[in-house]
Design a protein around this motif. Structure first.
Motif, PDB file in Angstrom:
ATOM      1  N   ALA A 197       0.855  -1.187   0.000  1.00  0.00           N
ATOM      2  CA  ALA A 197       0.000   0.000   0.000  1.00  0.00           C
ATOM      3  C   ALA A 197       0.888   1.234   0.000  1.00  0.00           C
ATOM      4  CB  ALA A 197      -0.899  -0.021   1.236  1.00  0.00           C
ATOM      5  N   PRO A 198       0.413   2.360  -0.505  1.00  0.00           N
ATOM      6  CA  PRO A 198       1.256   3.565  -0.563  1.00  0.00           C
ATOM      7  C   PRO A 198       1.603   4.096   0.828  1.00  0.00           C
ATOM      8  CG  PRO A 198      -1.004   4.091  -1.157  1.00  0.00           C
ATOM      9  CD  PRO A 198      -0.925   2.600  -1.054  1.00  0.00           C
ATOM     10  N   GLY A 199       2.760   4.738   0.928  1.00  0.00           N
ATOM     11  CA  GLY A 199       3.196   5.316   2.188  1.00  0.00           C
ATOM     12  C   GLY A 199       3.609   4.248   3.176  1.00  0.00           C
ATOM     13  N   ASP A 200       3.314   4.469   4.455  1.00  0.00           N
ATOM     14  CA  ASP A 200       3.533   3.475   5.497  1.00  0.00           C
ATOM     15  C   ASP A 200       2.435   3.622   6.538  1.00  0.00           C
ATOM     16  OD1 ASP A 200       4.308   5.564   7.346  1.00  0.00           O
ATOM     17  OD2 ASP A 200       6.306   5.514   6.483  1.00  0.00           O
ATOM     18  N   GLN A 201       2.385   2.707   7.497  1.00  0.00           N
ATOM     19  CA  GLN A 201       1.279   2.718   8.451  1.00  0.00           C
ATOM     20  C   GLN A 201       1.292   3.968   9.330  1.00  0.00           C
ATOM     21  OE1 GLN A 201       0.965  -0.731  11.028  1.00  0.00           O
ATOM     22  NE2 GLN A 201      -1.237  -0.439  11.267  1.00  0.00           N
ATOM     23  N   LYS A 202       2.467   4.448   9.683  1.00  0.00           N
ATOM     24  CA  LYS A 202       2.556   5.658  10.503  1.00  0.00           C
ATOM     25  C   LYS A 202       1.954   6.848   9.766  1.00  0.00           C
ATOM     26  CE  LYS A 202       5.910   8.522  13.019  1.00  0.00           C
ATOM     27  NZ  LYS A 202       5.651   9.802  12.341  1.00  0.00           N
ATOM     28  N   GLN A 203       2.309   6.995   8.498  1.00  0.00           N
ATOM     29  CA  GLN A 203       1.794   8.096   7.692  1.00  0.00           C
ATOM     30  C   GLN A 203       0.287   7.980   7.518  1.00  0.00           C
ATOM     31  OE1 GLN A 203       3.824   8.305   3.948  1.00  0.00           O
ATOM     32  NE2 GLN A 203       2.929  10.249   3.365  1.00  0.00           N
ATOM     33  N   PHE A 204      -0.180   6.760   7.289  1.00  0.00           N
ATOM     34  CA  PHE A 204      -1.614   6.519   7.154  1.00  0.00           C
ATOM     35  C   PHE A 204      -2.335   6.864   8.460  1.00  0.00           C
ATOM     36  CE2 PHE A 204      -5.113   3.229   7.415  1.00  0.00           C
ATOM     37  CZ  PHE A 204      -5.968   3.855   6.529  1.00  0.00           C
ATOM     38  N   GLY A 205      -1.757   6.438   9.581  1.00  0.00           N
ATOM     39  CA  GLY A 205      -2.349   6.741  10.876  1.00  0.00           C
ATOM     40  C   GLY A 205      -2.449   8.232  11.129  1.00  0.00           C
ATOM     41  N   GLU A 206      -1.448   8.985  10.694  1.00  0.00           N
ATOM     42  CA  GLU A 206      -1.478  10.443  10.872  1.00  0.00           C
ATOM     43  C   GLU A 206      -2.590  11.077  10.047  1.00  0.00           C
ATOM     44  OE1 GLU A 206       2.504  11.458   9.840  1.00  0.00           O
ATOM     45  OE2 GLU A 206       3.313  10.975  11.841  1.00  0.00           O
ATOM     46  N   LEU A 207      -2.843  10.532   8.859  1.00  0.00           N
ATOM     47  CA  LEU A 207      -3.957  11.024   8.056  1.00  0.00           C
ATOM     48  C   LEU A 207      -5.287  10.751   8.750  1.00  0.00           C
ATOM     49  CD1 LEU A 207      -2.833   9.898   4.482  1.00  0.00           C
ATOM     50  CD2 LEU A 207      -3.261  12.262   5.178  1.00  0.00           C
ATOM     51  N   ILE A 208      -5.428   9.545   9.295  1.00  0.00           N
ATOM     52  CA  ILE A 208      -6.658   9.191  10.001  1.00  0.00           C
ATOM     53  C   ILE A 208      -6.826  10.062  11.242  1.00  0.00           C
ATOM     54  CG2 ILE A 208      -7.848   7.363  11.275  1.00  0.00           C
ATOM     55  CD1 ILE A 208      -7.880   6.970   8.242  1.00  0.00           C
ATOM     56  N   ARG A 209      -5.732  10.303  11.973  1.00  0.00           N
ATOM     57  CA  ARG A 209      -5.777  11.158  13.154  1.00  0.00           C
ATOM     58  C   ARG A 209      -6.247  12.568  12.799  1.00  0.00           C
ATOM     59  NH1 ARG A 209      -6.365  10.239  18.053  1.00  0.00           N
ATOM     60  NH2 ARG A 209      -8.137  11.532  17.456  1.00  0.00           N
ATOM     61  N   ALA A 210      -5.677  13.122  11.741  1.00  0.00           N
ATOM     62  CA  ALA A 210      -6.051  14.475  11.323  1.00  0.00           C
ATOM     63  C   ALA A 210      -7.484  14.508  10.801  1.00  0.00           C
ATOM     64  CB  ALA A 210      -5.076  14.969  10.258  1.00  0.00           C
ATOM     65  N   TRP A 211      -7.895  13.447  10.130  1.00  0.00           N
ATOM     66  CA  TRP A 211      -9.277  13.354   9.634  1.00  0.00           C
ATOM     67  C   TRP A 211     -10.254  13.360  10.806  1.00  0.00           C
ATOM     68  CZ3 TRP A 211     -12.150   8.435   9.850  1.00  0.00           C
ATOM     69  CH2 TRP A 211     -13.425   8.527   9.277  1.00  0.00           C
ATOM     70  N   ILE A 212      -9.968  12.577  11.832  1.00  0.00           N
ATOM     71  CA  ILE A 212     -10.824  12.533  13.015  1.00  0.00           C
ATOM     72  C   ILE A 212     -10.846  13.896  13.713  1.00  0.00           C
ATOM     73  CG2 ILE A 212     -11.036  11.549  15.343  1.00  0.00           C
ATOM     74  CD1 ILE A 212      -9.959   8.915  14.157  1.00  0.00           C
ATOM     75  N   ASP A 213      -9.680  14.520  13.860  1.00  0.00           N
ATOM     76  CA  ASP A 213      -9.575  15.797  14.574  1.00  0.00           C
ATOM     77  C   ASP A 213     -10.295  16.937  13.856  1.00  0.00           C
ATOM     78  OD1 ASP A 213      -8.113  14.508  16.488  1.00  0.00           O
ATOM     79  OD2 ASP A 213      -6.169  15.272  15.843  1.00  0.00           O
ATOM     80  N   GLY A 215     -13.211  16.442  12.341  1.00  0.00           N
ATOM     81  CA  GLY A 215     -14.635  16.134  12.289  1.00  0.00           C
ATOM     82  C   GLY A 215     -14.995  14.834  11.607  1.00  0.00           C
ATOM     83  N   ALA A 216     -13.987  14.097  11.078  1.00  0.00           N
ATOM     84  CA  ALA A 216     -14.238  12.812  10.419  1.00  0.00           C
ATOM     85  C   ALA A 216     -15.356  12.914   9.379  1.00  0.00           C
ATOM     86  CB  ALA A 216     -14.564  11.729  11.447  1.00  0.00           C
TER      87      ALA A 216
END
Length: 220
Positions: A197-213, A215-216
Motif C-alpha cells: 500500500a502507498p506510504g507506510d502505516q505511521k503516515q496513514f495513521g497520521e492522516l486518520i488522526r487528522a481526519w478525526i480531529d 470532524g471525520a
C-alpha cells in the motif's frame, strides 16, 4: 532537401532488396484498469500537506480522500470482499484454490486460512517468478459488515464510523486500529511479488488522526 530524399529512398530500397522489413515501433501496451488506477494514485501525501485548507470540513474531506489511497488499495480490498471470498493480487482475482471465510472469516473446518497462511510471510524459492505466501498471526477476512468491494469512498466512510458495523469501535478505537493493528500493517509488508500500500502505516495513521480531529467528514 532532394538529396536527403534520395538518401532515404536508397536506404529503404537496400532494406527491401536484402529481404528485411523496416523495424516497427511496438505499440504501447495499455495498462489493465486496476494497474492504471494504482499508477494514477501516486504517493501518499502526509497529513501536514492539508493544513493549509482553511475550511475545517473541506480539510477533513481532503484528508479522508488521501487516506482512501490505502483503504481502496488491493492490499486492503482483497480482505474486505462482499461475498466472503478472498481476493488475490493487484487485479483482485478470486482466491485460488477456491476458498471462503466461512462463519468466522478464518475459513471452513478442515481448510482453515492457517493451513497455508502462517504467522509471517513465507518466501518461496525456486525462481524469480514465484511469489511468497502471505502470513500474519491475525490472517483472516474482514467481517461481512465491513465488506468494502464495490462501494464508494463515501459508503466506506460511513461504514467504518458505524459502531454497529465496525465491531463497536468509536473514532479513537478506529484510529488505533488503522495506525497500530499488525494485520492492517501487513499491507505495507506484503511479501515478495506484491506491491505494498502507498506510504507506510505511521503516515496513514497520521492522516486518520487528522481526519478525526477535523470532524471525520464523509463524502457524499
Amino acid at each position: 532537401m532532394r538529396a536527403f530524399f534520395f538518401i532515404c529512398l536508397a536506404t529503404f530500397a537496400a532494406i527491401v532488396l536484402s529481404g528485411q522489413k523496416p523495424a516497427r515501433a511496438e505499440p504501447a501496451r495499455p495498462l489493465p484498469a486496476w494497474e492504471e488506477a494504482l499508477a494514477k494514485q501516486g504517493a501518499l501525501k502526509p497529513a501536514a500537506n492539508f493544513s493549509g485548507i482553511g475550511d475545517r470540513n473541506a480539510r477533513s474531506l481532503a484528508l479522508y480522500a488521501e487516506a482512501t489511497k490505502v483503504i481502496t488499495h488491493p492490499r486492503c480490498m482483497n480482505c474486505h470482499p462482499v461475498d466472503n471470498i478472498p481476493r488475490q493480487g493487484a487485479a483482485m482475482k478470486v482466491h485460488s484454490p477456491p476458498m471462503t471465510g466461512a462463519l468466522d472469516g478464518h475459513g471452513p473446518a478442515g481448510q482453515r486460512c492457517s493451513t497455508c497462511h502462517g504467522v509471517k510471510n513465507f518466501e518461496q524459492t525456486g525462481g524469480d517468478n514465484i511469489q511468497s505466501i502471505p502470513g500474519n498471526p491475525k490472517w483472516a477476512l474482514a467481517p461481512a459488515s465491513m465488506a468494502w468491494q464495490g462501494k464508494t469512498p463515501g459508503e466506506i466512510c460511513r461504514q467504518i464510523k458505524d459502531t454497529s458495523r465496525n465491531g463497536g469501535k468509536d473514532l479513537e478505537a478506529l484510529y488505533h486500529h488503522m495506525a497500530e493493528d499488525e494485520l492492517v500493517g501487513w499491507g505495507w509488508n506484503p511479501g515478495k511479488g506484491r506491491a505494498p500500500a502507498p506510504g507506510d502505516q505511521k503516515q496513514f495513521g497520521e492522516l486518520i488522526r487528522a481526519w478525526i480531529d477535523t470532524g471525520a467528514a464523509c463524502p457524499a
